[in-house]
Design a protein around this motif. Structure first.
Motif, mmCIF file in Angstrom:
data_model
loop_
_atom_site.group_PDB
_atom_site.id
_atom_site.type_symbol
_atom_site.label_atom_id
_atom_site.label_comp_id
_atom_site.label_asym_id
_atom_site.label_seq_id
_atom_site.Cartn_x
_atom_site.Cartn_y
_atom_site.Cartn_z
ATOM 1 N N PRO A 60 0.691 -1.275 -0.019
ATOM 2 C CA PRO A 60 0.123 0.345 -0.339
ATOM 3 C C PRO A 60 1.010 1.308 0.041
ATOM 4 O O PRO A 60 2.143 1.316 0.801
ATOM 5 C CB PRO A 60 -1.029 -0.125 0.970
ATOM 6 N N THR A 61 0.452 1.835 -0.272
ATOM 7 C CA THR A 61 1.521 3.058 -1.066
ATOM 8 C C THR A 61 0.090 4.949 -1.424
ATOM 9 O O THR A 61 -0.625 4.584 -2.141
ATOM 10 C CB THR A 61 2.430 3.242 -2.362
ATOM 11 N N ALA A 62 0.739 5.916 -1.197
ATOM 12 C CA ALA A 62 -0.380 6.922 -1.521
ATOM 13 C C ALA A 62 1.161 7.601 -2.249
ATOM 14 O O ALA A 62 1.625 7.758 -1.527
ATOM 15 C CB ALA A 62 -0.107 7.682 0.142
ATOM 16 N N ALA A 63 -0.041 8.220 -3.179
ATOM 17 C CA ALA A 63 1.137 8.715 -4.293
ATOM 18 C C ALA A 63 1.597 10.270 -3.866
ATOM 19 O O ALA A 63 0.832 10.490 -2.659
ATOM 20 C CB ALA A 63 0.499 9.208 -5.384
ATOM 21 N N ALA A 64 2.503 10.735 -4.148
ATOM 22 C CA ALA A 64 3.149 11.896 -3.513
ATOM 23 C C ALA A 64 2.417 13.074 -3.164
ATOM 24 O O ALA A 64 1.100 13.961 -4.152
ATOM 25 C CB ALA A 64 4.451 12.305 -4.406
ATOM 26 N N GLY A 65 2.664 13.687 -2.787
ATOM 27 C CA GLY A 65 1.054 14.937 -1.961
ATOM 28 C C GLY A 65 2.096 15.751 -0.765
ATOM 29 O O GLY A 65 2.948 14.810 0.085
ATOM 30 N N PHE A 66 1.679 17.126 -0.704
ATOM 31 C CA PHE A 66 2.045 17.316 0.451
ATOM 32 C C PHE A 66 1.596 16.621 2.070
ATOM 33 O O PHE A 66 -0.064 16.713 1.736
ATOM 34 C CB PHE A 66 1.618 19.311 1.117
ATOM 35 N N TRP A 67 1.805 16.009 2.593
ATOM 36 C CA TRP A 67 1.365 15.826 4.148
ATOM 37 C C TRP A 67 0.482 16.861 4.738
ATOM 38 O O TRP A 67 0.771 17.851 5.192
ATOM 39 C CB TRP A 67 2.734 15.029 4.552
ATOM 40 N N ARG A 68 -0.328 15.667 5.118
ATOM 41 C CA ARG A 68 -1.449 17.173 6.067
ATOM 42 C C ARG A 68 -1.134 16.879 7.290
ATOM 43 O O ARG A 68 -0.930 18.492 8.022
ATOM 44 C CB ARG A 68 -2.478 16.175 6.292
ATOM 45 N N GLU A 69 -0.655 16.159 8.001
ATOM 46 C CA GLU A 69 0.623 16.493 9.455
ATOM 47 C C GLU A 69 1.617 16.995 9.514
ATOM 48 O O GLU A 69 1.877 17.956 10.192
ATOM 49 C CB GLU A 69 0.673 15.233 10.376
ATOM 50 N N ARG A 70 2.086 16.929 8.193
ATOM 51 C CA ARG A 70 3.608 18.190 8.164
ATOM 52 C C ARG A 70 3.429 18.980 6.650
ATOM 53 O O ARG A 70 3.372 18.731 5.191
ATOM 54 C CB ARG A 70 4.552 17.200 7.322
ATOM 55 N N PRO A 71 2.833 20.358 6.541
ATOM 56 C CA PRO A 71 2.602 20.883 5.283
ATOM 57 C C PRO A 71 3.234 20.810 4.801
ATOM 58 O O PRO A 71 3.278 21.548 3.553
ATOM 59 C CB PRO A 71 1.825 21.978 5.884
#
Length: 256
Positions: free
Chosen positions: A29-40
């Motif tokens: 399981p993997t999430a594509a690249a993006g800005f992390w909600r808890e680490r903006p």
């Protein structure tokens, strides 16, 4: 991530140019690249199984990417996930020497790894395999796969040659041209692999830059440019198990 080709301080406009493939089991399981909600301030992909990342950059200019080190003799699962290391650097405010001093004592807790990490002024390489080692990188064109930095695996040498040819052309550098640096799907010749200790059938199956091997293969390709004025341009292209493009994520932002 299993292939990283990059140019550091060799282009008049871009201090850092990079093209990289992440090779992994498609079921992980993997999430594509993006800005992390808890680490903006953090742009990165996310490993949803262990929680770390394989490549990321922050708005402040800290960068990290990691590859596994191929070592059939070290098959026992390690206590900690390698994806913690790039995330720790990206979360830290420490300069590289202090961060290395803190982390080096824990290197044995991870399976073999190669880590690239840096900020707006430096870029470093650190590995806990093949005798280990850490060094600040000078300007140049580099290639990293699942052996030490610049080990002349065919896929690495091909990528470096393609990036060098791209830099010799006039004009701007775009994501499409960078992507071609790591997209070759041809398997390496057996004769080219044997002197490198890559004599197993699986070694040849995984010898292409872009891997399509059923359950395992290239999950995503990331191309990155960082300009001298601090503009970051990141594009991640995702693929399904058949090697077909399944998504594209792009971010462009200034470094703070």
């Amino acid at each position: 991530m299993c292939l990283i080709i990059f140019a550091y301080r060799t282009h008049p406009r871009y201090p850092l140019l990079m093209a990289a493939n992440r090779d992994e089991f498609h079921a992980r399981p993997t999430a594509a690249a993006g800005f992390w909600r808890e680490r903006p301030d953090l742009l990165a992909g996310r490993d949803l199984q262990a929680g770390g990342t394989w490549m990321g950059i922050t708005r402040g200019g800290r960068f990290a990417a990691i590859t596994n080190f191929r070592d059939p003799a070290r098959s026992t699962p390690a206590p900690r996930s390698r994806g913690e290391l790039p995330l720790d650097w990206l979360d830290s405010a420490e300069p590289a020497p202090a961060w290395l001093a803190r982390q080096s004592g824990q290197a044995a807790q991870y399976a073999g790894f190669n880590l690239l990490f840096g900020d707006r002024t430096t870029l470093w390489y650190w590995s806990n395999a093949n005798g280990g080692g850490q060094r600040e990188l000078e300007a140049g064109i580099y290639g990293l796969s699942n052996a030490s930095l610049d080990t002349p695996w065919p896929k690495v040498e091909l990528g470096k040659a393609r990036l060098r040819a791209l830099l010799e052309k006039s004009g701007d550098i775009d994501h499409g041209a960078l992507l071609e640096v790591v997209q070759d799907r041809r398997l390496a010749d057996t004769a080219a692999l044997a002197p490198l200790g890559l004599g197993e059938a699986m070694d040849r199956q995984l010898s292409a830059q872009f891997i399509c091997a059923g359950a395992y293969g290239t999950r995503s390709s990331t191309t990155l440019t960082v300009s001298g004025d601090g503009a970051v341009d990141w594009r991640e292209t995702s693929y399904d198990a058949g090697g077909r493009q399944s998504g594209v994520r792009r971010e462009h932002f200034p470094l703070g």
